[in-house]
Design an enzyme around this catalytic site. Structure first.
Site, short mmCIF file in Angstrom:
data_model
loop_
_atom_site.label_atom_id
_atom_site.label_comp_id
_atom_site.label_asym_id
_atom_site.label_seq_id
_atom_site.Cartn_x
_atom_site.Cartn_y
_atom_site.Cartn_z
N LYS A 34 5.75 -8.72 -3.70
CA LYS A 34 4.37 -8.32 -3.42
C LYS A 34 3.40 -9.51 -3.43
O LYS A 34 2.22 -9.35 -3.14
CB LYS A 34 3.91 -7.28 -4.44
CG LYS A 34 4.67 -5.95 -4.39
CD LYS A 34 4.12 -4.94 -5.37
CE LYS A 34 5.01 -3.72 -5.51
NZ LYS A 34 5.07 -2.89 -4.30
N HIS B 16 2.94 4.15 -11.53
CA HIS B 16 4.11 4.09 -10.66
C HIS B 16 5.30 4.64 -11.43
O HIS B 16 5.37 4.55 -12.65
CB HIS B 16 4.35 2.63 -10.27
CG HIS B 16 5.37 2.41 -9.20
ND1 HIS B 16 6.73 2.44 -9.44
CD2 HIS B 16 5.23 2.14 -7.88
CE1 HIS B 16 7.37 2.19 -8.32
NE2 HIS B 16 6.50 2.01 -7.35
N CYS C 25 5.49 6.49 -4.85
CA CYS C 25 6.09 6.46 -6.20
C CYS C 25 5.07 6.84 -7.26
O CYS C 25 5.11 6.33 -8.39
CB CYS C 25 6.70 5.09 -6.51
SG CYS C 25 8.18 4.74 -5.55
N GLN D 48 0.03 -4.96 -8.55
CA GLN D 48 -1.03 -4.90 -7.54
C GLN D 48 -2.23 -5.78 -7.89
O GLN D 48 -3.21 -5.79 -7.14
CB GLN D 48 -1.49 -3.45 -7.36
CG GLN D 48 -0.41 -2.48 -6.93
CD GLN D 48 0.13 -2.77 -5.53
OE1 GLN D 48 -0.50 -3.45 -4.73
NE2 GLN D 48 1.31 -2.25 -5.24
N ASP E 144 1.35 -3.35 -16.11
CA ASP E 144 1.99 -3.45 -14.79
C ASP E 144 0.98 -4.13 -13.86
O ASP E 144 -0.02 -3.54 -13.47
CB ASP E 144 2.34 -2.05 -14.29
CG ASP E 144 2.83 -2.04 -12.85
OD1 ASP E 144 2.91 -3.11 -12.22
OD2 ASP E 144 3.12 -0.93 -12.34
#
Length: 420
Positions: free
Chosen positions: A231, A128, A374, A208, A205
């Site tokens: 999220k 991202h 992104c 997700q 990261d």
């Protein structure tokens, strides 16, 4: 006598999300844009409302009742987040506005102060933008060198190439746990182990992954991990940074002001203890409390159950999309049980632009994402301008996938008449 149908977990859960009863263009909403942001259950919405209606007050140092209640709720949410990702201490959880701010905190506080010309930062082509642009800043300021991992033929993280890139010059590895476009689940535990063998630090990261599967930072052995509340069923404007305590102790504050200090004099300041030295100014109090409520909600359902149900949905989604010959899905295929990738599909449909697909699907009440998500470097690598993306969550159903696939087929047929 007709027996009442036994309610499944998803039936019960859906009742917690009032927005799922909405209609769009006269059709029932089918929300398949969960990788961009999740919907919020009543338990989270009510926690935010309760704070503002019942005990709205600033946190810390207040001697009155409302301040004490707000502080307890705010810090209690930190405890919940720490337990949720299995941090070894609540001091390892720093509240931020979002994952982007958390990555920038590491970039400015640690990387700017520890990297030298020639030191190397490794990330991947699937990152991202929030996990690329801060490292551009660091490289420009420090003279560090940026290197990136490309994809295998299955469009997954190329671990063999990563091993070749690693050297004693590698000082930082920053990679996504689950790609928001490819849906691949990267081998982060092995990545951390290999990087640590070279003396490098690792940032993960987890935007997700944290909302969709169990995440254990101690087992992963990452140095930092970031996630965004919006999220994971929490409000926007709140996220968190996990960092190993000994590393956070050595990092200087990112922002200066109130809250992050111990004492302030006219010519110098001393800083507060962890995690407060990184939390300057009045924080997003209600949002942090609601993040704690979101963690409670996900924990009550069970992350193992969430992951298992979403895997079932993934298998069905890929099965049905596989019946449309014009569709090309990016990233690895799931196995027969839907395992091996995230519950999302980024795809193209021949000559039809992703934005046109998304616009036409909206007429059916179906919400998907279109564009580069992104991940412009990834789309350039794949030589495509954009993809359409349907992303699932535990409150979605097979019936919603049916509505989406039917609408997608009709949309493709409509455009086929123009494109030939």
């Amino acid at each position: 006598m007709t027996l009442a149908k036994e309610k499944t977990v998803v039936d019960i859960v859906r009742a917690d999300f009032p927005i799922l009863k909405e209609k769009v263009n006269g059709k029932p909403l089918v929300y398949l844009d969960n990788a961009a942001t999740s919907q919020k259950p009543l338990q989270v919405i009510n926690s935010l409302q309760d704070y503002y209606q019942e005990y709205n007050s600033n946190v810390h140092r207040g001697a009155h009742c409302l301040s004490g209640k707000a502080t307890d709720a705010y810090e209690g949410a930190r405890d919940r987040v720490a337990k949720f990702v299995n941090a070894s201490s609540r001091q390892e959880i720093v509240y931020t506005r979002n994952a982007t701010e958390a990555i920038n905190l590491v970039a400015y506080s640690w990387a700017m102060n520890n990297l030298q010309p020639g030191d190397e930062i490794i990330f991947s082509v699937m990152e991202h933008h929030s996990n690329i642009v801060p490292w551009h800043f660091v490289a420009q300021k420090t003279g560090a060198v940026l290197k990136h991992v490309e994809l295998t033929s299955e469009e997954t993280f190329d671990l063999d190439q990563f091993k070749q890139l690693l050297s004693d010059k590698t000082k930082l590895v920053s990679v996504v746990h689950v790609s928001n476009t490819l849906g691949c689940i990267n081998p982060v535990k092995e990545i951390c182990h290999l990087a640590h063998q070279q003396g490098a630090k690792v940032l993960i990261d987890a935007c997700q992954s944290v909302p969709h599967m169990p995440v254990d930072v101690q087992d992963m052995d990452c140095d930092w991990l970031v996630a965004s509340g919006h999220k994971m069923c929490a409000p926007s404007g709140i996220g968190f940074l996990y960092g190993k305590q000994e590393i956070l102790q050595e990092m200087p504050p990112f922002l200066g002001g109130g809250e992050m200090i111990a004492d302030v004099y006219l010519d110098h300041s001393t800083y507060g203890e962890l995690p407060h030295k990184f939390e300057a100014g009045t924080p997003a109090i209600g949002e942090a409390i609601a993040l704690g409520a979101a963690v409670d909600y996900l924990t009550t359902i069970g992350m193992d159950k969430i992951h298992a149900y979403e895997a079932e949905l993934t298998a069905y989604l890929f099965q049905e999309l596989g019946k449309i010959p014009q569709i090309r899905i990016y990233g690895p295929k799931p196995d027969a049980n839907g395992e091996g990738r995230a519950a999302l599909a980024a795809f193209t449909a021949g000559q039809i632009h992703a934005n046109d697909l998304s616009t036409f699907l909206d007429e059916y009440g179906v919400a998907i994402r279109s564009g580069h998500h992104c991940t412009q470097p990834l789309h350039r690598h794949l030589d495509i301008p954009a993809t359409a993306r349907a992303s699932l969550s535990f409150y979605n159903t097979r019936e919603e996938i049916d509505v989406f696939v039917k609408a997608l087929k009709e949309t493709i047929e409509f455009f086929s008449g123009f494109l030939g």
